[in-house]
Design a protein around this motif. Sequence first.
Motif, PDB file in Angstrom:
ATOM      1  N   THR A  68      43.068  36.547  31.192  1.00  0.00           N
ATOM      2  CA  THR A  68      43.335  37.601  32.162  1.00  0.00           C
ATOM      3  C   THR A  68      42.425  37.436  33.374  1.00  0.00           C
ATOM      4  O   THR A  68      42.861  37.584  34.529  1.00  0.00           O
ATOM      5  N   HIS A  69      41.164  37.102  33.139  1.00  0.00           N
ATOM      6  CA  HIS A  69      40.237  36.858  34.246  1.00  0.00           C
ATOM      7  C   HIS A  69      40.708  35.693  35.109  1.00  0.00           C
ATOM      8  O   HIS A  69      40.724  35.791  36.344  1.00  0.00           O
ATOM      9  N   MET A  70      41.103  34.577  34.474  1.00  0.00           N
ATOM     10  CA  MET A  70      41.552  33.417  35.240  1.00  0.00           C
ATOM     11  C   MET A  70      42.811  33.731  36.037  1.00  0.00           C
ATOM     12  O   MET A  70      42.954  33.316  37.191  1.00  0.00           O
ATOM     13  N   LYS A  71      43.717  34.469  35.416  1.00  0.00           N
ATOM     14  CA  LYS A  71      44.939  34.843  36.126  1.00  0.00           C
ATOM     15  C   LYS A  71      44.616  35.702  37.343  1.00  0.00           C
ATOM     16  O   LYS A  71      45.122  35.458  38.451  1.00  0.00           O
ATOM     17  N   GLU A  72      43.781  36.709  37.151  1.00  0.00           N
ATOM     18  CA  GLU A  72      43.453  37.613  38.262  1.00  0.00           C
ATOM     19  C   GLU A  72      42.757  36.868  39.393  1.00  0.00           C
ATOM     20  O   GLU A  72      43.011  37.137  40.574  1.00  0.00           O
ATOM     21  N   LEU A  73      41.886  35.925  39.039  1.00  0.00           N
ATOM     22  CA  LEU A  73      41.190  35.155  40.067  1.00  0.00           C
ATOM     23  C   LEU A  73      42.183  34.333  40.876  1.00  0.00           C
ATOM     24  O   LEU A  73      42.193  34.386  42.120  1.00  0.00           O
ATOM     25  N   PHE A  74      43.044  33.574  40.192  1.00  0.00           N
ATOM     26  CA  PHE A  74      43.922  32.650  40.897  1.00  0.00           C
ATOM     27  C   PHE A  74      45.067  33.378  41.597  1.00  0.00           C
ATOM     28  O   PHE A  74      45.344  33.113  42.777  1.00  0.00           O
ATOM     29  N   VAL A  75      45.709  34.285  40.894  1.00  0.00           N
ATOM     30  CA  VAL A  75      46.817  35.029  41.497  1.00  0.00           C
ATOM     31  C   VAL A  75      46.305  35.882  42.657  1.00  0.00           C
ATOM     32  O   VAL A  75      46.952  35.995  43.706  1.00  0.00           O
ATOM     33  N   GLY A  76      45.134  36.486  42.474  1.00  0.00           N
ATOM     34  CA  GLY A  76      44.548  37.261  43.563  1.00  0.00           C
ATOM     35  C   GLY A  76      44.260  36.402  44.781  1.00  0.00           C
ATOM     36  O   GLY A  76      44.466  36.819  45.924  1.00  0.00           O
ATOM     37  N   GLY A  77      43.792  35.161  44.534  1.00  0.00           N
ATOM     38  CA  GLY A  77      43.536  34.253  45.645  1.00  0.00           C
ATOM     39  C   GLY A  77      44.808  33.875  46.376  1.00  0.00           C
ATOM     40  O   GLY A  77      44.836  33.832  47.617  1.00  0.00           O
TER      41      GLY A  77
END
Length: 394
Positions: free
Chosen positions: A292-301
């Motif tokens: 979830t952290h990795m998704k939020e980081l990349f998708v947010g970027g």
Amino acid sequence: MKPLSERSARFTDSVIRRMTRVANKYGAVNLSQGFPDFDPPREITDRLAEVAKTGPHQYAITWGAQNFREALARKQKHFSGLDYDPDKEIVVTCGSTEAMMAAMLSVTNPGDKVAIFSPFYENYGADTILSGADPIYIPLMPPDFHFDPEKLEDALRQGAKALILCNPSNPCGKVFTLEEMTTIADIIKKYDAYVITDEVYEHILYAPHKHIYMAALPGMRERTITCNSLSKTYSITGWRLGYVLASPEITNRVKKVHDFLTVGAAAPLMEAAVVGLNFGDDYYEGLQAHYTHMKELFVGGLQNLGFRFTDPQGAYYVMLDVSEFDVKDDYKFSEWMAREVGVAAVPGSSFFHEDVHHFVRFHFAKEDETLNAALNRLESLREKANAAQGVDWR
């Protein structure tokens, strides 16, 4: 010389693995082939170090070491509620790739038809062709990748003997709802067909989405062949430990096919991986939090950069919409992006039966440093693409 086989001419090499070679060639951040750049759980690798000294180093039982199959049966019972007999209903394979091939060869005859949702993981089409069967594709419609039940039923009317179901889905990240799974199950039962599931991302989900086990639905236990692996759940993609779960009648066929395909999975790796199969719920909760952290980081970027993309519900892939760049050839665009922008993706058309060329697929199973490096490079994508003259992807 006499001609080579026609079936092996009907598909290409893996585009996903090809893009890793492109990434290496240009020194690009590799967000194409879906493997993490972080280590497996320390408990598993510590056990592997012990096994390297003590063994086993020789063949295990062809369909998998006894303790591995027993641990796998316990894990499956815990998460799905289903009891699988470790001796009669489990076959350990060399990755889920072999699991799927063994399942296909066990279920289909030459000339049979197999239904496949599109977009689809590239192996499914090749597996169908190698089995001598003919694929029937059912579109999943962006942006939420829903399907039309009538089109699914039409594939069964045409005689599809089995449906391949990837859930959560690679490449689009769709997680099928209970309602959708029930609809699929009802159609499959109506036409007395099978479902071959690919559930390798069962533990990589984003709230509020939940994984539904097809075999656990009413009337589906005997007609579902579950294919899975340890690759994604324990970050050991190179270990190639997969498995098939099915009724004894089907498993007997899978055992025979598996025996002559690969003989068996690696005995030392099975021994070490038992540690992971015995992990408690805290491990899987931590895994979900990590992804979830990795998704939020990349998708947010990507969102901050103003790009359009699909929002995954599970798995670890994002489909980036590149239609703003007037992309006509996504293969050449992906190679251009690796060379000029320094980020490698998979051309989306390799996943679609339909004529779709405006997606590329990124994966985000990477350390923060890697994802931030990719996002920093993608800052120049729009400027470089818009300024590109005489490119061969337009």
